[in-house]
Motif scaffolding. Structure first.
Motif, mmCIF file in Angstrom:
data_model
loop_
_atom_site.group_PDB
_atom_site.id
_atom_site.type_symbol
_atom_site.label_atom_id
_atom_site.label_comp_id
_atom_site.label_asym_id
_atom_site.label_seq_id
_atom_site.Cartn_x
_atom_site.Cartn_y
_atom_site.Cartn_z
ATOM 1 N N SER A 41 0.965 -1.151 -0.011
ATOM 2 C CA SER A 41 -0.184 0.046 -0.051
ATOM 3 C C SER A 41 0.726 1.244 0.066
ATOM 4 N N LYS A 42 0.247 2.306 -0.598
ATOM 5 C CA LYS A 42 1.190 3.598 -0.613
ATOM 6 C C LYS A 42 0.636 4.408 0.499
ATOM 7 N N PHE A 43 1.653 5.618 0.869
ATOM 8 C CA PHE A 43 1.280 6.524 1.439
ATOM 9 C C PHE A 43 2.049 7.777 1.245
ATOM 10 N N TRP A 44 1.317 9.059 1.506
ATOM 11 C CA TRP A 44 2.151 10.146 1.095
ATOM 12 C C TRP A 44 2.991 10.496 2.073
ATOM 13 N N ALA A 45 4.427 10.722 1.986
ATOM 14 C CA ALA A 45 5.277 10.915 3.032
ATOM 15 C C ALA A 45 5.969 12.294 2.823
ATOM 16 N N ASN A 46 6.273 12.886 3.790
ATOM 17 C CA ASN A 46 7.428 13.851 3.863
ATOM 18 C C ASN A 46 8.565 13.591 4.507
ATOM 19 N N VAL A 47 9.689 13.359 3.630
ATOM 20 C CA VAL A 47 10.912 12.629 3.974
ATOM 21 C C VAL A 47 11.862 13.949 3.986
ATOM 22 N N VAL A 48 13.049 13.666 4.981
ATOM 23 C CA VAL A 48 14.247 14.406 5.290
ATOM 24 C C VAL A 48 15.160 13.543 5.427
ATOM 25 N N ILE A 49 16.204 13.503 4.381
ATOM 26 C CA ILE A 49 17.315 12.970 4.439
ATOM 27 C C ILE A 49 18.455 13.804 4.943
ATOM 28 N N THR A 50 19.234 13.365 6.079
ATOM 29 C CA THR A 50 20.490 14.186 6.272
ATOM 30 C C THR A 50 21.695 13.524 6.293
ATOM 31 N N ALA A 51 22.677 13.957 5.715
ATOM 32 C CA ALA A 51 23.855 13.316 5.807
ATOM 33 C C ALA A 51 24.674 13.605 7.103
ATOM 34 N N LEU A 52 24.969 12.263 7.307
ATOM 35 C CA LEU A 52 25.960 12.533 8.812
ATOM 36 C C LEU A 52 27.406 12.186 8.355
ATOM 37 N N ARG A 53 28.121 13.013 9.040
ATOM 38 C CA ARG A 53 29.585 13.200 8.821
ATOM 39 C C ARG A 53 30.346 13.153 10.252
ATOM 40 N N ASP A 54 31.383 12.520 10.290
ATOM 41 C CA ASP A 54 32.136 12.641 11.328
ATOM 42 C C ASP A 54 32.915 14.040 11.535
ATOM 43 N N SER A 55 33.695 14.047 12.505
ATOM 44 C CA SER A 55 34.329 15.530 12.849
ATOM 45 C C SER A 55 35.261 15.840 11.716
ATOM 46 N N GLY A 56 35.828 14.774 10.998
ATOM 47 C CA GLY A 56 36.754 15.144 9.761
ATOM 48 C C GLY A 56 35.897 15.350 8.247
#
Lengths: 695, 153
Positions: free
Chosen positions: A389-404
């Protein structure tokens, strides 16, 4: 005493065995003298002239000799006692001590010679003196012969001693350097020997553990770092000592340190080997890591709290991806939203949530690329659940980086906004509908405008023709017309006149709806006065008692307001026309948010049961014979007030007058009718009930 | 009558209106030199002396033009516009005589330079009085524009 020139047998001579030897020698000598009196006599023979005679008993000379010889003897004795003491104290450490003893003996002998010399001034024991001299000579000879043999080893010894001194200085320097380094080290450093005893500590150890340096030296390291957990430290240490090279204990151990006061604290210990003259030592650098531990613990707890929080979030799917897009964590919200259990989805690629169209277009990869490039990406679209089944989504993808700055993965947060989407779609549809309706309404308005224009032009013309020709008929053919016919024509004329009036007022009302509102701050008082002049002019000779209260300023279109006031005041005049003492009152009272204006009369009033009809177009509450009018006046008032966003209402009682109120802008609450109308004077004549009521 | 200059040009399409207007003018003694045209185009032909009216002279304009607004072909406002935008015809007094009291008509008429605007009353008695007064004013009281006013330049 041996006369051997080789030093080696003397090496065993010690003051301990030297003195008994000397005593034995002395005893033997005295014994021999006692055993052989002749020998004694011979030795101590004093038949000679004492030396004093040689000095002619010159006292100065005698005493000079005696004192000098005695002094030399005493001095030699003192020197040899010192030497003997030196040998005695220095024991074997004193190099060439036999040489010293030989010197000592030599000096004693010399001393004795001088004593006997002094004695012989008065007692002429020259034999003894000679024997002593022979003895002294022998000793001197032996010493003189032995001395050259000792020069070479002595020189060697001196050189060695110098080298040794140099070396010691160097060692001392190195040691000072080492200590300096040790003290400067940020860590507490304790050096232990293979037995685990502390041989060296720096100041930081004192500070960290609370012991003074001397309280630690020689004690086992366990008082600082007990085997906790048991065996660790010594096990490491013994292993370390077993094979220091293969055991890189530079890697730190985490142990517990114990302060002098008994408190324990976490420390990090790194061991390193220290090769020394005396053997392999171990240097332990000890670092207090309580703070770090606390921070780590706090961080761990915070991470744990955050993890639990994320896990427990139900309305958002929160999960993480590795840099390739494979799922690495899964919360409850994600489980609920997408239908997958954590164990079945972790490790799979997140593109499984996208519908086929998006997959064909490479949307998942594209979104990761955007997240990498811009830090985050937000998207709205259809997503697929496990069951398809489908649903309408709000999606946020955030890149995760280390301190370097290296990409560690992504966090993905999704919200199911299907309901919102549906509402939005509906809203949009409604909005479009409204836009369409608005256009229709505008068109209708336009149509209405042209309609009223038409009415204005075309409807009036035939009316005028009817009126004109019936008039001409009356004027020019009255002779041919019966009285009845003439009366009919008259009625036609009146009818057309009334219709003309109705058309005009209706057009006026229609115009009101279209007319643009030109709102400005307007003082009501001059406006009312202006209206009053017109109204009074219309009805001259009518003795009305006007009561004008102070009036406020209003934000309104003055022209329209004037028209509304004209209608209200005309009405009041009209419906008080049958009063003996008509009173019309105009005033205002505080309202919310704007003041309420009222027009009160003591006219015929009306029954409140018809109040709802009052403002309708062409609604009349009387017969035209009683009060003329078209029924458009109050409709006009209402239209004007409504166009200002206000409200108009009335309160009245049949035969007891009426009060009309209006206020501009939205108001909350209607004033109390009784309080406002109670003081209206009641005219007796009006008590006679009318069939119709005023409006 | 033909050789005398026209005093009133009545521009009206409705015959009933024409009859009533003439009646009223007659009653006021003003119907002697009235020319009637039935649409805007004819009105313009008359005033600019062209078409059917090409024999007329521009030097002999009517004393006043009574102009209805709602007319076939060119409507009243169009006629007014052409008259008032041409220096030759601009001095001719034009009175709008119409059923309309719409503000837009009033505004437009005055913007185009109308000399007077009168709404025909429904009541015939009133109408008659109005027409009489109107004729009196424009033909008797009012000083017409002198010849020089029509000379262009």
């Amino acid at each position: 005493m041996s006369t051997s020139t080789t030093p080696s047998p003397w090496a065993h001579v010690t003051p301990g065995n030297l003195l008994p030897g000397l005593a034995t020698l002395a005893a033997l000598g005295i014994g021999s003298l006692l055993a052989w009196p002749r020998l004694a006599r011979a030795i101590f023979a004093s038949d000679f002239l004492p030396h004093a005679y040689c000095y002619l008993k010159e006292p100065a000379l005698v005493w000079t000799h005696v004192i000098s010889d005695s002094t030399i003897g005493i001095a030699y004795l003192a020197i040899s006692i010192n030497l003997a003491y030196l040998v005695y104290r220095g024991r074997r450490d004193l190099p060439f001590h036999w040489m010293v003893l030989a010197f000592g003996l030599f000096i004693v002998a010399c001393g004795l010679t001088h004593f006997v010399e002094a004695l012989t001034v008065w007692v002429p024991v020259y034999v003894l003196s000679a024997i002593l001299k022979v003895f002294t000579a022998l000793i001197s000879l032996i010493t003189a012969i032995a001395l050259p043999f000792t020069v070479s080893p002595l020189l060697t010894m001196i050189h060695r001693a110098r080298d040794c001194e140099e070396h010691e200085r160097e060692v001392a320097r190195a040691e000072a350097k080492f200590r300096g380094l040790l003290e400067a080290a940020p860590d507490a450093v304790a050096v232990t020997n293979p037995e685990g005893e502390i041989v060296l500590v720096n100041h930081q150890v004192e500070r960290l553990f609370g012991y003074r340096r001397e309280e630690l030296l020689g004690h086992p390291i366990e008082i600082l770092l007990p085997q906790h957990p048991p065996g660790v430290h010594s096990a490491h240490r013994s292993q370390f000592f077993a094979s220091p090279q293969s055991q890189p204990l530079g890697a730190s151990l985490e142990l517990l340190g114990v302060h002098k006061n008994g408190s324990e604290f976490p420390v990090e210990v790194s061991l390193s080997p220290l090769q020394t003259k005396t053997g392999l030592l171990v240097s332990s650098a000890i670092r207090d890591v309580s703070e770090r531990k606390r921070e780590q613990e706090a961080l761990k707890q915070s991470e744990e709290r955050f993890r639990r929080l994320v896990e427990d979030v139900r309305d958002y799917a929160i999960f993480s991806l590795d840099p390739q897009g494979n799922i690495t964590s899964w919360n409850l919200g994600a489980e609920r939203m997408k239908g997958y259990q954590a164990e079945e989805i972790i490790g799979r690629h997140f593109s499984c949530f996208y519908p086929e169209d998006d997959l064909r277009q490479g949307k998942p990869a594209q979104e990761l690329r955007t997240a990498i490039a811009e830090g985050r990406v937000e998207d709205e679209g259809w997503r697929v659940r496990k069951d398809g089944s489908k649903f309408w989504a709000n999606v946020v993808i955030t890149a995760l980086r280390d301190s370097g700055g290296n990409l560690k993965g992504f966090s993905k947060l999704s919200r199911d906004i299907t309901v919102r989407k549906r509402i939005q779609d509906q809203l949009e549809a409604l909005n479009q509908d409204m836009v369409r309706r608005n256009a229709e309404l505008l068109a209708m308005n336009k149509e209405l405008e042209s309609f009223s224009y038409s009415v204005s032009h075309d409807l009036r013309s035939p009316l005028r023709h009817i009126a004109g020709f019936s008039q001409l008929l009356l004027e020019e053919h009255s002779a041919e017309l019966s009285f009845e016919a003439q009366r009919y024509l008259q009625r036609i004329r009146e009818g057309t006149s009334r219709m003309g009036q109705l058309i005009d007022e209706l057009l006026g009302l229609a115009r009101l709806g279209r007319q643009e509102l030109k709102v400005q701050v307007t003082s009501l008082k001059p406006l009312v006065e202006e209206v009053l002049r017109d109204v009074i002019q219309e009805k001259p000779g009518h003795p009305i008692d006007w009561i004008i209260h102070p009036l406020p300023y209003l934000d309104c279109d003055p022209l329209l307001m004037k028209q509304a006031l004209t209608n209200l005041l005309s009405n009041a005049v009209k419906f008080t026309s049958q009063q003996d003492h008509p009173i019309i009152e105009i005033g205002s009272m505080p309202g919310n948010p704007q003041p309420v204006i009222f027009v009160r009369d003591n006219g015929v009033g009306f029954s409140m049961k018809y109040a709802d009809k009052l403002f309708g177009v062409f609604q009349r509450l009387h017969r035209p014979e009683d009060f003329p009018g078209t029924g458009v006046g109050l409709a006009t008032v209402q239209r004007i007030i409504q166009r200002h966003g206000g409200r108009v209402w009335a309160e009245a009682e049949l035969g007891r007058g009426a009060t009309f109120y209006f206020t501009l802008g939205r108001e909350n609450g209607t004033p109390n009718a009784d309080a406002l109308t109670s003081h209206i004077p009641v005219s007796d004549e009006l008590e006679a009930a009318r069939g119709t009521t005023a409006g | 009558m033909a050789q005398l200059p026209v005093e009133i040009l009545l521009v009206e399409d409705n015959s009933d209106d024409i009859e009533l207007a003439l009646h009223a003018l007659r009653r006021g003694g003003l119907a002697n030199r009235v020319e009637i045209v039935r649409d805007g185009e004819q009105a313009l032909d008359f005033l600019f002396c062209r078409g059917l009216y090409r024999h007329r002279s521009l030097a002999q304009p009517p004393r006043v033009v009574l102009l209805d607004l709602k007319l076939p072909k060119a409507d009243g406002l169009q006629v007014l516009k052409e008259l008032k935008s041409n220096p030759v015809t601009r001095p001719i007094p034009v009175v709008i005589l119409t059923a309309s009291r719409e503000e837009q008509d009033l505004v437009r008429s005055y913007q185009l330079g109308v000399n007077s605007y009168i709404q025909k009353p429904v009541d015939f008695e009133q109408f008659r009085r109005t027409v009489k007064e109107l004729g009196m004013f424009w033909l008797v009281i009012n000083q017409p524009p002198p010849q020089a006013a029509f000379q262009v330049g």
